[in-house]
Design a protein around this motif. Structure first.
Motif, short mmCIF file in Angstrom:
data_model
loop_
_atom_site.label_atom_id
_atom_site.label_comp_id
_atom_site.label_asym_id
_atom_site.label_seq_id
_atom_site.Cartn_x
_atom_site.Cartn_y
_atom_site.Cartn_z
N THR A 39 -34.59 141.60 64.04
CA THR A 39 -33.25 141.75 64.57
C THR A 39 -32.42 140.53 64.22
O THR A 39 -32.82 139.39 64.51
CB THR A 39 -33.30 141.92 66.10
N LYS A 40 -31.27 140.75 63.63
CA LYS A 40 -30.39 139.65 63.25
C LYS A 40 -29.45 139.34 64.39
O LYS A 40 -28.97 140.23 65.08
CB LYS A 40 -29.62 140.01 61.99
N ASP A 41 -29.17 138.07 64.57
CA ASP A 41 -28.25 137.66 65.62
C ASP A 41 -26.85 138.16 65.28
O ASP A 41 -26.29 137.82 64.23
CB ASP A 41 -28.24 136.14 65.74
N PRO A 42 -26.23 139.01 66.15
CA PRO A 42 -24.91 139.57 65.82
C PRO A 42 -23.83 138.51 65.65
O PRO A 42 -22.91 138.69 64.85
CB PRO A 42 -24.63 140.49 67.00
N TRP A 43 -23.92 137.43 66.40
CA TRP A 43 -22.92 136.37 66.27
C TRP A 43 -22.98 135.75 64.88
O TRP A 43 -21.94 135.44 64.26
CB TRP A 43 -23.13 135.30 67.34
N THR A 44 -24.20 135.58 64.39
CA THR A 44 -24.37 135.01 63.05
C THR A 44 -23.87 135.97 61.99
O THR A 44 -23.22 135.56 61.01
CB THR A 44 -25.86 134.68 62.81
N VAL A 45 -24.18 137.27 62.14
CA VAL A 45 -23.74 138.26 61.16
C VAL A 45 -22.22 138.28 61.06
O VAL A 45 -21.65 138.37 59.96
CB VAL A 45 -24.27 139.66 61.55
N LEU A 46 -21.54 138.17 62.19
CA LEU A 46 -20.08 138.22 62.21
C LEU A 46 -19.45 136.87 61.88
O LEU A 46 -18.22 136.78 61.73
CB LEU A 46 -19.59 138.69 63.58
#
Length: 262
Positions: free
Chosen positions: A198-205
């Motif tokens: 699972t990728k950290d959504p904050w990092t993805v955005l």
């Protein structure tokens, strides 16, 4: 009256706003998922079909269908409508974007949250509508979701022995019926394939954890717009696939942040 708009339509936002502004009586606006495997049109699904059959003489509906295509992934017409209806209240704007919003004369009158099944949604929608129009009776309080007696557990099938053809056909039929009458879950609960990590959504955005919602939304829209089909149309096919994967990754990250705020 029932109208269906689609995320893949470039003018979906403008058309949605036009319906809201032109509505004179009660108007219901809601979003649904509508993938390629769903054979019934959105307006034929529940609770929309029942509302049209019983209360269509006083209630109009606009159903905004998300086909899950790349062309529509970067659009958020319901989010835009929620922000327009509740510019000073982000929580109510989000509730309107993810649930059922009831309007009258272009103004919001009530927001009904989506529940576990269309039957439950229908009960709460009728309850809200009965407060807005004398032509709509209140639902039976004895049938209020959450207050029913527990039903007995179904009998388990035989532990051993081959299943009969009749049983198999009945099971397949029940599965098809469940798919046909599936619930209309809130937007932000799109079914996606599981990933190994699972990728950290904050990092993805590309934003810091705890960024205010309105700033996060602006960052999300700016980022996903970079992978719009029109932006990559001149590139090789492999870049189209890369853009689609990246679009889904960004969308999943944004949906994860929305779920965390519920």
């Amino acid at each position: 009256m029932q109208a269906v708009l689609y995320f893949s339509d470039k003018q979906v936002r403008e058309k949605l706003f036009a319906f809201v502004e032109a509505a004179q009586g009660l108007l219901l606006v809601a979003g649904v998922r509508h993938g390629a495997a769903m054979t019934r049109p959105p307006q034929a699904r529940e609770p929309f079909a029942a509302l049209e059959d019983v209360f269509g003489h006083v209630l109009s509906q606009v159903i905004v269908a998300d086909e899950g295509t790349t062309e529509g992934m970067w659009r958020d017409p319901l989010g835009d409508l929620g922000d327009r209806l509740y510019p000073e209240d982000k929580k109510r704007a989000y509730a309107a974007a993810t649930g059922y919003v009831l309007l009258e004369g272009g103004r919001p009158r009530a927001v009904v949250r989506k529940n576990a099944s269309p039957t439950e949604d229908l009960w709460f929608l009728q309850e809200a509508l009965s407060r807005l129009s004398p032509a709509i009776p209140a639902p039976d309080p004895e049938k209020r979701p959450g207050h029913r007696r527990p039903e007995p557990a179904p009998k388990a099938p035989p532990r051993y022995g081959p299943a009969s053809d009749t049983g198999a056909r009945q099971g397949s039929s029940r599965a098809r019926e469940w798919q046909a009458d599936e619930a209309t879950p809130p937007r932000g609960q799109r079914a996606v394939a599981a990933e190994p990590e699972t990728k950290d959504p904050w990092t993805v955005l590309g934003i810091e954890r705890g960024t205010p919602r309105d700033e996060a939304r602006k960052a999300f829209r700016a980022l996903i717009a970079q992978y719009h089909p029109d932006k990559v149309a001149h590139l090789a096919p492999e870049f189209h696939a890369l853009a689609e994967r990246r679009t889904r990754e960004i969308l999943d990250a944004w949906e994860a942040l929305e779920r965390d705020e519920e």
